[in-house]
Write a protein that holds these residues in place. Structure first.
Motif, PDB file in Angstrom:
ATOM      1  N   UNK A   1       0.756  -1.493  -0.070  1.00  0.00           N
ATOM      2  CA  UNK A   1      -0.094  -0.067  -0.011  1.00  0.00           C
ATOM      3  C   UNK A   1       0.836   1.242   0.068  1.00  0.00           C
ATOM      4  N   UNK A   2       1.798   1.061   0.725  1.00  0.00           N
ATOM      5  CA  UNK A   2       2.909   2.348   0.839  1.00  0.00           C
ATOM      6  C   UNK A   2       3.499   2.829  -0.609  1.00  0.00           C
ATOM      7  N   UNK A   3       3.911   1.474  -1.274  1.00  0.00           N
ATOM      8  CA  UNK A   3       4.672   1.466  -2.554  1.00  0.00           C
ATOM      9  C   UNK A   3       3.438   2.210  -3.665  1.00  0.00           C
ATOM     10  N   UNK A   4       2.235   1.826  -3.412  1.00  0.00           N
ATOM     11  CA  UNK A   4       1.182   2.170  -4.404  1.00  0.00           C
ATOM     12  C   UNK A   4       1.051   3.547  -4.149  1.00  0.00           C
ATOM     13  N   UNK A   5       0.774   4.069  -2.908  1.00  0.00           N
ATOM     14  CA  UNK A   5       0.556   5.485  -2.655  1.00  0.00           C
ATOM     15  C   UNK A   5       1.562   6.208  -3.039  1.00  0.00           C
ATOM     16  N   UNK A   6       2.981   5.977  -3.043  1.00  0.00           N
ATOM     17  CA  UNK A   6       4.140   6.596  -3.316  1.00  0.00           C
ATOM     18  C   UNK A   6       4.163   6.739  -4.912  1.00  0.00           C
ATOM     19  N   UNK A   7       3.650   5.548  -5.707  1.00  0.00           N
ATOM     20  CA  UNK A   7       3.618   5.755  -6.949  1.00  0.00           C
ATOM     21  C   UNK A   7       2.389   6.424  -7.689  1.00  0.00           C
ATOM     22  N   UNK A   8       1.485   6.663  -6.792  1.00  0.00           N
ATOM     23  CA  UNK A   8       0.243   7.577  -7.182  1.00  0.00           C
ATOM     24  C   UNK A   8       0.786   9.048  -7.203  1.00  0.00           C
ATOM     25  N   UNK A   9       1.354   9.200  -6.022  1.00  0.00           N
ATOM     26  CA  UNK A   9       1.789  10.619  -5.662  1.00  0.00           C
ATOM     27  C   UNK A   9       2.965  10.966  -6.737  1.00  0.00           C
ATOM     28  N   UNK A  10       3.894  10.243  -7.304  1.00  0.00           N
ATOM     29  CA  UNK A  10       4.828  10.428  -8.384  1.00  0.00           C
ATOM     30  C   UNK A  10       4.048  10.537  -9.684  1.00  0.00           C
ATOM     31  N   UNK A  11       3.228   9.524  -9.811  1.00  0.00           N
ATOM     32  CA  UNK A  11       2.719   9.829 -11.123  1.00  0.00           C
ATOM     33  C   UNK A  11       1.862  10.865 -11.431  1.00  0.00           C
ATOM     34  N   UNK A  12       1.304  11.518 -10.383  1.00  0.00           N
ATOM     35  CA  UNK A  12       0.545  12.795 -10.441  1.00  0.00           C
ATOM     36  C   UNK A  12       1.448  13.906 -10.811  1.00  0.00           C
ATOM     37  N   UNK A  13       2.588  13.853 -10.422  1.00  0.00           N
ATOM     38  CA  UNK A  13       3.809  15.313 -10.371  1.00  0.00           C
ATOM     39  C   UNK A  13       4.066  15.174 -12.022  1.00  0.00           C
ATOM     40  N   UNK A  14       3.315  14.181 -12.895  1.00  0.00           N
ATOM     41  CA  UNK A  14       3.628  14.494 -14.350  1.00  0.00           C
ATOM     42  C   UNK A  14       2.329  14.847 -14.965  1.00  0.00           C
ATOM     43  N   UNK A  15       2.546  15.774 -16.024  1.00  0.00           N
ATOM     44  CA  UNK A  15       1.577  15.984 -16.830  1.00  0.00           C
ATOM     45  C   UNK A  15       0.910  14.759 -17.584  1.00  0.00           C
ATOM     46  N   UNK A  16      -0.519  14.931 -17.879  1.00  0.00           N
ATOM     47  CA  UNK A  16      -1.027  13.565 -18.162  1.00  0.00           C
ATOM     48  C   UNK A  16      -0.486  12.881 -19.641  1.00  0.00           C
ATOM     49  N   UNK A  17       0.038  13.807 -20.485  1.00  0.00           N
ATOM     50  CA  UNK A  17       0.816  13.615 -21.684  1.00  0.00           C
ATOM     51  C   UNK A  17       2.164  12.977 -21.734  1.00  0.00           C
ATOM     52  N   UNK A  18       2.769  13.034 -20.253  1.00  0.00           N
ATOM     53  CA  UNK A  18       4.259  12.603 -20.013  1.00  0.00           C
ATOM     54  C   UNK A  18       4.269  11.228 -20.045  1.00  0.00           C
ATOM     55  N   UNK A  19       4.986  10.726 -20.865  1.00  0.00           N
ATOM     56  CA  UNK A  19       5.284   9.323 -20.871  1.00  0.00           C
ATOM     57  C   UNK A  19       5.917   8.617 -19.680  1.00  0.00           C
ATOM     58  N   UNK A  20       6.579   9.353 -18.760  1.00  0.00           N
ATOM     59  CA  UNK A  20       7.103   8.619 -17.648  1.00  0.00           C
ATOM     60  C   UNK A  20       5.781   8.220 -16.594  1.00  0.00           C
ATOM     61  N   UNK A  21       4.904   8.587 -16.848  1.00  0.00           N
ATOM     62  CA  UNK A  21       3.623   8.161 -16.296  1.00  0.00           C
ATOM     63  C   UNK A  21       3.197   6.895 -16.257  1.00  0.00           C
TER      64      UNK A  21
END
Length: 145
Positions: free
Chosen positions: A99-119
């Motif tokens: 759960x901690x890993x998933x929450x951290x990944x959600x936070x990091x993913x949301x740091x990127x623009x919707x069109x950013x491939x790093x998501x």
């Protein structure tokens, strides 16, 4: 009793090596049962659970579940080699860590623009965490919401 040799490998280590009575693979096309004498075949693995049936010395059969995501399996009449992109034994899942890993990944993913491939990296990480959590719920007899 006939058995198959089985090698189960993930990128960082050998997960299982030994004999199995049979196994059920989670392939991209659904589940595939494998018993001794199976015709040679190479299959692409999907997301799901591989179930290894292992003969015990007392004559009973134990089932070891491994959650997987992606990879390939090479089957021949006497054995199976499983090369999984991601694999974790179902009895080795720490819910809090996942759960901690998933929450951290959600936070990091949301740091990127919707069109950013790093998501995509974080989307895949979240998907893997959700697959692990789903298995924990199923093992405990509950269902995912």
């Amino acid at each position: 009793m006939a058995e198959l040799t089985c090698q189960f490998v993930r990128p960082d280590r050998l997960l299982y090596e030994g004999n199995v009575a049979s196994l059920i693979l989670a392939t991209i096309d659904g589940e595939l049962g494998v018993w001794p004498g199976h015709e040679p075949e190479i299959v692409a693995l999907g997301d799901g659970v591989v179930r290894l049936s292992i003969n015990q010395p007392n004559g009973e059969v134990s089932i070891q579940k491994v959650v997987i995501s992606g990879g390939y399996a090479e089957i021949d009449p006497s054995g199976v080699i499983i090369l999984a992109d991601h694999a974790r034994r179902s009895d080795d899942i720490d819910v809090d860590v996942v759960r901690e890993t998933r929450d951290a990944a959600i936070d990091k993913m949301n740091d990127f623009d919707e069109k950013d491939n790093r998501r995509t990296y974080y989307e895949n990480k979240i998907k893997w965490c959700n697959l692990l959590l789903k298995q924990v719920l199923e093992d405990s007899g509950r269902t995912a919401k």
